[in-house]
Design a protein around this motif. Structure first.
Motif, PDB file in Angstrom:
ATOM      1  N   MET A 179      -0.443   2.300  -4.442  1.00  0.00           N
ATOM      2  CA  MET A 179       0.496   2.720  -3.408  1.00  0.00           C
ATOM      3  C   MET A 179       1.932   2.415  -3.814  1.00  0.00           C
ATOM      4  N   ARG A 180       2.134   1.282  -4.483  1.00  0.00           N
ATOM      5  CA  ARG A 180       3.484   0.946  -4.929  1.00  0.00           C
ATOM      6  C   ARG A 180       3.981   1.977  -5.946  1.00  0.00           C
ATOM      7  N   TRP A 232     -13.287   8.454   1.953  1.00  0.00           N
ATOM      8  CA  TRP A 232     -11.857   8.252   1.697  1.00  0.00           C
ATOM      9  C   TRP A 232     -11.284   7.310   2.757  1.00  0.00           C
ATOM     10  N   ALA A 233     -10.113   6.747   2.479  1.00  0.00           N
ATOM     11  CA  ALA A 233      -9.436   5.847   3.416  1.00  0.00           C
ATOM     12  C   ALA A 233      -7.936   6.054   3.282  1.00  0.00           C
ATOM     13  N   LYS A 234      -7.207   5.563   4.273  1.00  0.00           N
ATOM     14  CA  LYS A 234      -5.759   5.745   4.284  1.00  0.00           C
ATOM     15  C   LYS A 234      -5.076   4.390   4.459  1.00  0.00           C
ATOM     16  N   MET A 235      -4.155   4.091   3.549  1.00  0.00           N
ATOM     17  CA  MET A 235      -3.327   2.891   3.673  1.00  0.00           C
ATOM     18  C   MET A 235      -2.050   3.277   4.418  1.00  0.00           C
ATOM     19  N   GLU A 236      -1.767   2.522   5.465  1.00  0.00           N
ATOM     20  CA  GLU A 236      -0.600   2.826   6.289  1.00  0.00           C
ATOM     21  C   GLU A 236       0.219   1.561   6.520  1.00  0.00           C
ATOM     22  N   ILE A 237       1.538   1.659   6.263  1.00  0.00           N
ATOM     23  CA  ILE A 237       2.437   0.550   6.596  1.00  0.00           C
ATOM     24  C   ILE A 237       3.748   1.115   7.143  1.00  0.00           C
ATOM     25  N   VAL A 238       4.489   0.265   7.808  1.00  0.00           N
ATOM     26  CA  VAL A 238       5.861   0.589   8.228  1.00  0.00           C
ATOM     27  C   VAL A 238       6.788  -0.364   7.498  1.00  0.00           C
ATOM     28  N   TRP A 239       7.740   0.206   6.766  1.00  0.00           N
ATOM     29  CA  TRP A 239       8.677  -0.600   5.984  1.00  0.00           C
ATOM     30  C   TRP A 239      10.104  -0.117   6.238  1.00  0.00           C
ATOM     31  N   GLY A 293      11.502   0.380   9.010  1.00  0.00           N
ATOM     32  CA  GLY A 293      11.542   1.361  10.085  1.00  0.00           C
ATOM     33  C   GLY A 293      10.990   2.722   9.737  1.00  0.00           C
ATOM     34  N   LYS A 294      10.372   2.870   8.571  1.00  0.00           N
ATOM     35  CA  LYS A 294       9.813   4.157   8.168  1.00  0.00           C
ATOM     36  C   LYS A 294       8.329   4.001   7.873  1.00  0.00           C
ATOM     37  N   ALA A 295       7.530   4.999   8.311  1.00  0.00           N
ATOM     38  CA  ALA A 295       6.088   4.952   8.095  1.00  0.00           C
ATOM     39  C   ALA A 295       5.736   5.530   6.723  1.00  0.00           C
ATOM     40  N   TYR A 296       4.821   4.842   6.026  1.00  0.00           N
ATOM     41  CA  TYR A 296       4.338   5.299   4.725  1.00  0.00           C
ATOM     42  C   TYR A 296       2.819   5.370   4.768  1.00  0.00           C
ATOM     43  N   GLU A 297       2.275   6.451   4.169  1.00  0.00           N
ATOM     44  CA  GLU A 297       0.831   6.629   4.103  1.00  0.00           C
ATOM     45  C   GLU A 297       0.408   6.911   2.668  1.00  0.00           C
ATOM     46  N   HIS A 298      -0.757   6.390   2.305  1.00  0.00           N
ATOM     47  CA  HIS A 298      -1.290   6.637   0.967  1.00  0.00           C
ATOM     48  C   HIS A 298      -2.798   6.800   1.097  1.00  0.00           C
ATOM     49  N   ALA A 299      -3.310   7.981   0.796  1.00  0.00           N
ATOM     50  CA  ALA A 299      -4.739   8.250   0.893  1.00  0.00           C
ATOM     51  C   ALA A 299      -5.416   7.924  -0.432  1.00  0.00           C
ATOM     52  N   VAL A 300      -6.610   7.366  -0.360  1.00  0.00           N
ATOM     53  CA  VAL A 300      -7.391   7.048  -1.565  1.00  0.00           C
ATOM     54  C   VAL A 300      -8.833   7.450  -1.318  1.00  0.00           C
TER      55      VAL A 300
END
Length: 567
Positions: A210-211, A248-255, A257-264
């Motif tokens: 994700m990084r 599949w799964a989804k990594m979700e964070i807020v950094w 003030g913005k939402a980020y998603e990463h599907a794996v």
């Protein structure tokens, strides 16, 4: 009363043997598993378990976990204004488990069997024992985790001669042990592993992926690294667990003030995990070689440890052995259950038949020597094993050495633990200097005997036949406090103020809500904020019925928004 404790990297658990059976002891939240997390709240008061873990992504400078990986090292962790060693952090978890056991059993608890990875070295084992003492426990025995898992599996109840391989992949460590049962004896034939391989490393794969996806977006300012890492760590753990049952799964964070998603996808994860899966193979092969056992002679392959839930691991184990492994024991609870059985054996519970549990020395033990090559050149720093790995303990072995120089007055034995030919790559445990009469090189000999007991205590005895002199060294942890210093350290930990156990559920709920509030945006965030106001109002009322109702509603909504809490 003696209890059994699984002190884990991710979660810990405590059990007891009574009424003819082993049982796990629930914590103040009613859970059998307690996250191995320690933190301080905003007032500097102590948090242990779920209330601490829920704050790790929102308060990374006040919370820590996975400190078991650093047992036996000098690494210090700063929480607020105070520094903690790995054994102090572990002691706080053990103290919490001890309090849970006392509340559940209704009597004081002073003794415990504590499990350790089979591949823990001498320093790590001593640090674990010291953590138990800091928690106010007399550590009756350190029990290897795969051996505990075998007891949970029930091989101590089997009548026929059998051989088992225990494959134990936990949050931070990996162990492989081969055990044999015959005539009331459970004998460990071989133990190997990797003390730096576990579920956390599989999480790191997802974190890096994700990084890499958002490298351009995440230009970090000073002090932001740990905060981002903890957000990603929580998202990776959640995604890895989802991949055990979903494609599949989804990594979700807020950094910021913005939402980020990463599907794996599961296939992506399998590809990422290939190097780690390869690292699982060598300890398995080494255990089979050391135990001199063929795979077809094994009655069962037993999976233990939460990380063995991953399909990618189970598929890898199936490929290694050409058959499906046993999944009859609870991967997260087996070690604690086995520790409880061992506690029952220690207490000579009448419901348990006489069973002798033997173990092996997990690392080779020896001394550093110098030796000449064929050209006459002298090479220093060569490791000379005296007790080799996977020798059954208690064990006693002796080698004879001689002086190298004319008129040499002292022979110095430096003690090491490890497998490398060169002592610089092994772990130094101490040294003993022995005076010898001055004679021509090679005339004076010294018999060096190593003795290793079931609790990992190492004694070194050196005898000089020419003079009859004897010298002894008991290996102690030079880095750790003893006696008055240990008592002072224990009292300092006791002085940390901890809230009453009955407030743990409320503190964990608020910590989880705060984390969700920071990780959501828009309507979800506003909804969680409203629920927090409602719950805080209920807490202010001091009406337990109202508080329980509000907490139940809050947790129910959070479950619907992010899924149930995982342990």
């Amino acid at each position: 009363m003696i209890i059994g404790i699984d002190l884990g990297t991710t979660n810990s658990a405590v059990g007891v043997f009574r009424d003819s059976k082993a049982e796990l002891i629930p914590n103040s939240l009613g859970h059998n598993l307690t996250p191995s997390a320690v933190g301080l709240d905003d007032n500097g008061d102590l948090l242990v378990g779920l209330p601490a873990r829920e704050r790790q992504s929102t308060h990374p400078k006040l919370t820590t976990s996975a400190f078991k990986r650093y047992m036996g090292s000098r690494r210090m962790t700063t929480l607020g204004r105070r520094e903690f060693s790995p054994e102090e952090l572990s002691a706080l978890v053990l103290r919490s488990l001890k309090a849970d056991a006392e509340a559940y059993l209704g009597e004081p608890v002073a003794e415990a069997v504590i499990t350790v990875p089979a591949y823990f070295n001498d320093k790590q084992r001593k640090a674990t024992r010291r953590a138990g003492e800091l928690a106010g426990l007399k550590v009756e025995r350190l029990l290897n985790e795969p051996t505990a898992a075998a007891l949970a599996y029930g091989i101590h109840l089997l009548e026929d001669e059998s051989q088992f391989l225990v494959f134990d992949l936990g949050g931070g460590t990996f162990d492989v042990s081969i055990l044999e049962i015959f005539e009331g004896v459970i004998e460990v034939r071989a133990s190997t592993g990797d003390a730096r391989l576990g579920g956390e490393d599989f999480n790191d794969l997802l974190i890096r992926a994700m990084r890499n996806t958002f490298t351009d977006d995440w230009k970090l300012k000073l002090g932001e690294e740990d905060a981002l890492h903890q957000l990603l760590r929580a998202a990776a753990e959640k995604a890895r667990r989802e991949l055990t049952s979903q494609p599949w799964a989804k990594m979700e964070i807020v950094w910021r003030g913005k939402a980020y998603e990463h599907a794996v996808s599961a296939d992506d994860f399998d590809t990422l995990a290939a190097p780690l899966l390869e690292r699982l193979r060598e300890p398995v092969l080494r255990s089979l070689r050391d135990g001199e056992i063929r795979t077809d002679a094994l009655n069962e392959i037993v999976l233990v440890g939460g990380a063995t839930r991953m399909p990618v691991v189970r598929k890898a184990v199936t490929r290694m052995f050409g058959r499906f492994p046993s999944q009859t024991v609870h991967p997260d609870e087996a070690v604690a259950m086995g520790a409880a059985v061992q506690a029952g054996l220690k207490a000579r519970d009448q419901a348990l038949k006489e069973v002798a549990v033997t173990d092996v020395c997990p690392y080779s033990l020896g001394v550093g020597i110098a030796e000449h090559d064929h050209a006459g050149h002298l090479h220093h720093g060569i490791f000379s094993p005296i007790i080799e790995r996977n020798v059954a303990v208690p064990a006693s072995r002796m080698n004879t050495y001689n002086t190298l120089q004319d008129n040499q007055s002292v022979i110095e034995f430096e003690i090491y633990q490890g497998e490398s030919r060169y002592v610089t790559d092994n772990i130094s445990l101490g040294k003993i200097s022995v005076p010898v009469p001055r004679r021509p090189a090679g005339e004076v000999t010294a018999d060096c005997r190593f003795t290793y007991d079931i609790n990992g205590l190492i004694e070194v005895d050196v005898h000089i036949p020419m003079t009859g002199e004897k010298h002894q060294l008991v290996i102690v942890d030079e880095d750790g406090p003893t006696g008055a210093d240990l008592e002072k350290q224990r009292k300092a930990l006791e002085a940390l103020k901890a809230h009453p156990r009955d407030s743990d559920a409320n503190r964990a709920a608020l910590a989880r809500a705060s984390r969700c509030y920071e990780n959501f945006l828009g309507d979800k965030r506003e909804h969680v904020g409203g629920l927090m106001r409602e719950f805080e109002g209920a807490l202010a009322s001091q009406d337990n019925r109202l508080i329980d109702k509000a907490r139940g509603h809050l947790l129910s909504v959070l479950d619907s928004l992010e899924g149930e809490t995982w342990l």
